[in-house]
Scaffold this motif. Sequence first.
Motif, PDB file in Angstrom:
ATOM      1  N   ARG A  16       0.833  -1.206   0.000  1.00 37.55           N
ATOM      2  CA  ARG A  16       0.000   0.000   0.000  1.00 37.55           C
ATOM      3  C   ARG A  16       0.866   1.254   0.000  1.00 37.55           C
ATOM      4  N   GLY A  17       2.036   1.180   0.643  1.00 39.88           N
ATOM      5  CA  GLY A  17       2.996   2.280   0.592  1.00 39.88           C
ATOM      6  C   GLY A  17       3.508   2.505  -0.825  1.00 39.88           C
ATOM      7  N   LEU A  18       3.705   1.425  -1.562  1.00 40.99           N
ATOM      8  CA  LEU A  18       4.116   1.533  -2.961  1.00 40.99           C
ATOM      9  C   LEU A  18       3.039   2.247  -3.779  1.00 40.99           C
ATOM     10  N   ILE A  19       1.787   1.858  -3.581  1.00 39.60           N
ATOM     11  CA  ILE A  19       0.671   2.499  -4.296  1.00 39.60           C
ATOM     12  C   ILE A  19       0.627   3.981  -3.953  1.00 39.60           C
ATOM     13  N   LYS A  20       0.777   4.296  -2.695  1.00 39.14           N
ATOM     14  CA  LYS A  20       0.771   5.695  -2.248  1.00 39.14           C
ATOM     15  C   LYS A  20       1.886   6.488  -2.938  1.00 39.14           C
ATOM     16  N   THR A  21       3.079   5.918  -3.001  1.00 40.26           N
ATOM     17  CA  THR A  21       4.215   6.584  -3.650  1.00 40.26           C
ATOM     18  C   THR A  21       3.950   6.816  -5.133  1.00 40.26           C
ATOM     19  N   VAL A  22       3.423   5.806  -5.806  1.00 42.62           N
ATOM     20  CA  VAL A  22       3.124   5.936  -7.241  1.00 42.62           C
ATOM     21  C   VAL A  22       2.073   7.013  -7.470  1.00 42.62           C
ATOM     22  N   LEU A  23       0.987   6.976  -6.698  1.00 42.45           N
ATOM     23  CA  LEU A  23      -0.074   7.978  -6.866  1.00 42.45           C
ATOM     24  C   LEU A  23       0.428   9.379  -6.543  1.00 42.45           C
ATOM     25  N   LYS A  24       1.295   9.503  -5.547  1.00 41.77           N
ATOM     26  CA  LYS A  24       1.860  10.809  -5.195  1.00 41.77           C
ATOM     27  C   LYS A  24       2.649  11.375  -6.372  1.00 41.77           C
ATOM     28  N   ARG A  25       3.470  10.543  -6.991  1.00 45.98           N
ATOM     29  CA  ARG A  25       4.242  10.996  -8.157  1.00 45.98           C
ATOM     30  C   ARG A  25       3.332  11.409  -9.299  1.00 45.98           C
ATOM     31  N   VAL A  26       2.275  10.639  -9.534  1.00 41.50           N
ATOM     32  CA  VAL A  26       1.321  10.981 -10.597  1.00 41.50           C
ATOM     33  C   VAL A  26       0.612  12.291 -10.272  1.00 41.50           C
ATOM     34  N   SER A  27       0.300  12.519  -8.992  1.00 45.83           N
ATOM     35  CA  SER A  27      -0.374  13.768  -8.620  1.00 45.83           C
ATOM     36  C   SER A  27       0.527  14.972  -8.860  1.00 45.83           C
ATOM     37  N   GLU A  28       1.845  14.774  -8.771  1.00 48.96           N
ATOM     38  CA  GLU A  28       2.795  15.874  -8.938  1.00 48.96           C
ATOM     39  C   GLU A  28       3.209  16.090 -10.392  1.00 48.96           C
ATOM     40  N   THR A  29       3.343  15.001 -11.157  1.00 49.85           N
ATOM     41  CA  THR A  29       3.900  15.128 -12.512  1.00 49.85           C
ATOM     42  C   THR A  29       3.023  14.563 -13.619  1.00 49.85           C
ATOM     43  N   VAL A  66      -7.639   5.012 -14.058  1.00 48.70           N
ATOM     44  CA  VAL A  66      -6.955   6.302 -13.998  1.00 48.70           C
ATOM     45  C   VAL A  66      -6.088   6.355 -15.249  1.00 48.70           C
ATOM     46  N   GLN A  67      -6.564   7.122 -16.248  1.00 45.68           N
ATOM     47  CA  GLN A  67      -5.832   7.143 -17.508  1.00 45.68           C
ATOM     48  C   GLN A  67      -5.935   8.502 -18.176  1.00 45.68           C
ATOM     49  N   HIS A  68      -6.921   8.679 -19.027  1.00 52.58           N
ATOM     50  CA  HIS A  68      -6.984   9.887 -19.847  1.00 52.58           C
ATOM     51  C   HIS A  68      -7.529  11.104 -19.117  1.00 52.58           C
ATOM     52  N   TRP A  69      -8.602  10.918 -18.368  1.00 53.87           N
ATOM     53  CA  TRP A  69      -9.245  12.060 -17.720  1.00 53.87           C
ATOM     54  C   TRP A  69      -9.403  11.795 -16.239  1.00 53.87           C
ATOM     55  N   PHE A  70      -8.710  12.566 -15.447  1.00 55.48           N
ATOM     56  CA  PHE A  70      -8.900  12.569 -14.006  1.00 55.48           C
ATOM     57  C   PHE A  70      -8.450  13.929 -13.501  1.00 55.48           C
ATOM     58  N   GLU A  71      -9.019  14.329 -12.388  1.00 54.97           N
ATOM     59  CA  GLU A  71      -8.677  15.617 -11.790  1.00 54.97           C
ATOM     60  C   GLU A  71      -8.552  15.463 -10.282  1.00 54.97           C
ATOM     61  N   ASN A  72      -7.960  16.478  -9.683  1.00 56.36           N
ATOM     62  CA  ASN A  72      -7.931  16.616  -8.222  1.00 56.36           C
ATOM     63  C   ASN A  72      -7.404  15.375  -7.507  1.00 56.36           C
ATOM     64  N   LEU A  73      -6.357  14.757  -8.054  1.00 53.90           N
ATOM     65  CA  LEU A  73      -5.754  13.612  -7.380  1.00 53.90           C
ATOM     66  C   LEU A  73      -4.974  14.133  -6.173  1.00 53.90           C
ATOM     67  N   GLU A  74      -5.473  13.801  -5.000  1.00 59.53           N
ATOM     68  CA  GLU A  74      -4.846  14.209  -3.746  1.00 59.53           C
ATOM     69  C   GLU A  74      -4.522  12.957  -2.952  1.00 59.53           C
ATOM     70  N   VAL A  75      -3.252  12.791  -2.658  1.00 63.03           N
ATOM     71  CA  VAL A  75      -2.778  11.580  -1.997  1.00 63.03           C
ATOM     72  C   VAL A  75      -2.492  11.879  -0.535  1.00 63.03           C
ATOM     73  N   GLY A  76      -3.171  11.137   0.345  1.00 61.69           N
ATOM     74  CA  GLY A  76      -2.987  11.330   1.779  1.00 61.69           C
ATOM     75  C   GLY A  76      -2.351  10.123   2.431  1.00 61.69           C
ATOM     76  N   GLU A  77      -2.239  10.175   3.734  1.00 57.90           N
ATOM     77  CA  GLU A  77      -1.632   9.080   4.497  1.00 57.90           C
ATOM     78  C   GLU A  77      -2.470   7.807   4.464  1.00 57.90           C
ATOM     79  N   ALA A  81      -7.919  10.873  -2.872  1.00 55.17           N
ATOM     80  CA  ALA A  81      -9.125  11.458  -3.461  1.00 55.17           C
ATOM     81  C   ALA A  81      -8.840  11.689  -4.940  1.00 55.17           C
ATOM     82  N   ILE A  82      -9.862  11.524  -5.747  1.00 56.47           N
ATOM     83  CA  ILE A  82      -9.722  11.729  -7.182  1.00 56.47           C
ATOM     84  C   ILE A  82     -11.095  12.046  -7.757  1.00 56.47           C
ATOM     85  N   THR A  83     -11.131  12.848  -8.796  1.00 58.04           N
ATOM     86  CA  THR A  83     -12.376  13.106  -9.510  1.00 58.04           C
ATOM     87  C   THR A  83     -12.263  12.415 -10.859  1.00 58.04           C
ATOM     88  N   LEU A  84     -13.252  11.558 -11.165  1.00 58.69           N
ATOM     89  CA  LEU A  84     -13.285  10.823 -12.425  1.00 58.69           C
ATOM     90  C   LEU A  84     -14.559  11.154 -13.187  1.00 58.69           C
TER      91      LEU A  84
END
Length: 154
Positions: A16-29, A66-77, A81-84
């Motif tokens: 789950r930490g790996l998933i969190k790290t991946v989503l955090k990177r996607v939220s930033e870049t 999570v591919q072409h259209w998503f917004e507001n990806l916010e990664v917490g502890e 959260a994500i808008t699809l």
Amino acid sequence: MSQGIDYGNLMHTAMRGLIKTVLKRVSETGLPGAHHFFITFDTREPGVEIADWLRERYPDEMTIVVQHWFENLEVGEDGFAITLNFGDAPEPLYIPYSAIQTFVDPSVEFGLRFESSDEEDEDPAEIDAESIEVEPEDEPHHDADIVSLDSFRK
């Protein structure tokens, strides 16, 4: 002395930490290259926040892409959260990491599957080792060369 090391829970926490790290990177870049995710989660898990109409349609589990259209990806502890987009209607979701059942990135053939709590209670000695699949290496294994650090000292 404790009962033992709970490797199952430790592994789930690490994954789950790996998933969190991946989503955090996607939220930033953003999503790099062809990467995209299929995330299946338990809609009954405490903390899951989805629209009532989605909960009615998916009372047990739901898979998001999570591919072409998503917004507001916010990664917490504890979750993200994500808008699809569902039929041209943006919907916000909140998914605790504990609700995730599978996380797959088909672009690189990577996937994680979390056992249900019923399966987690299974005695580790009863787990069939044959059920664990390991991808064969394409190239033969070569022994590592051992280099002495003394050769680099002056």
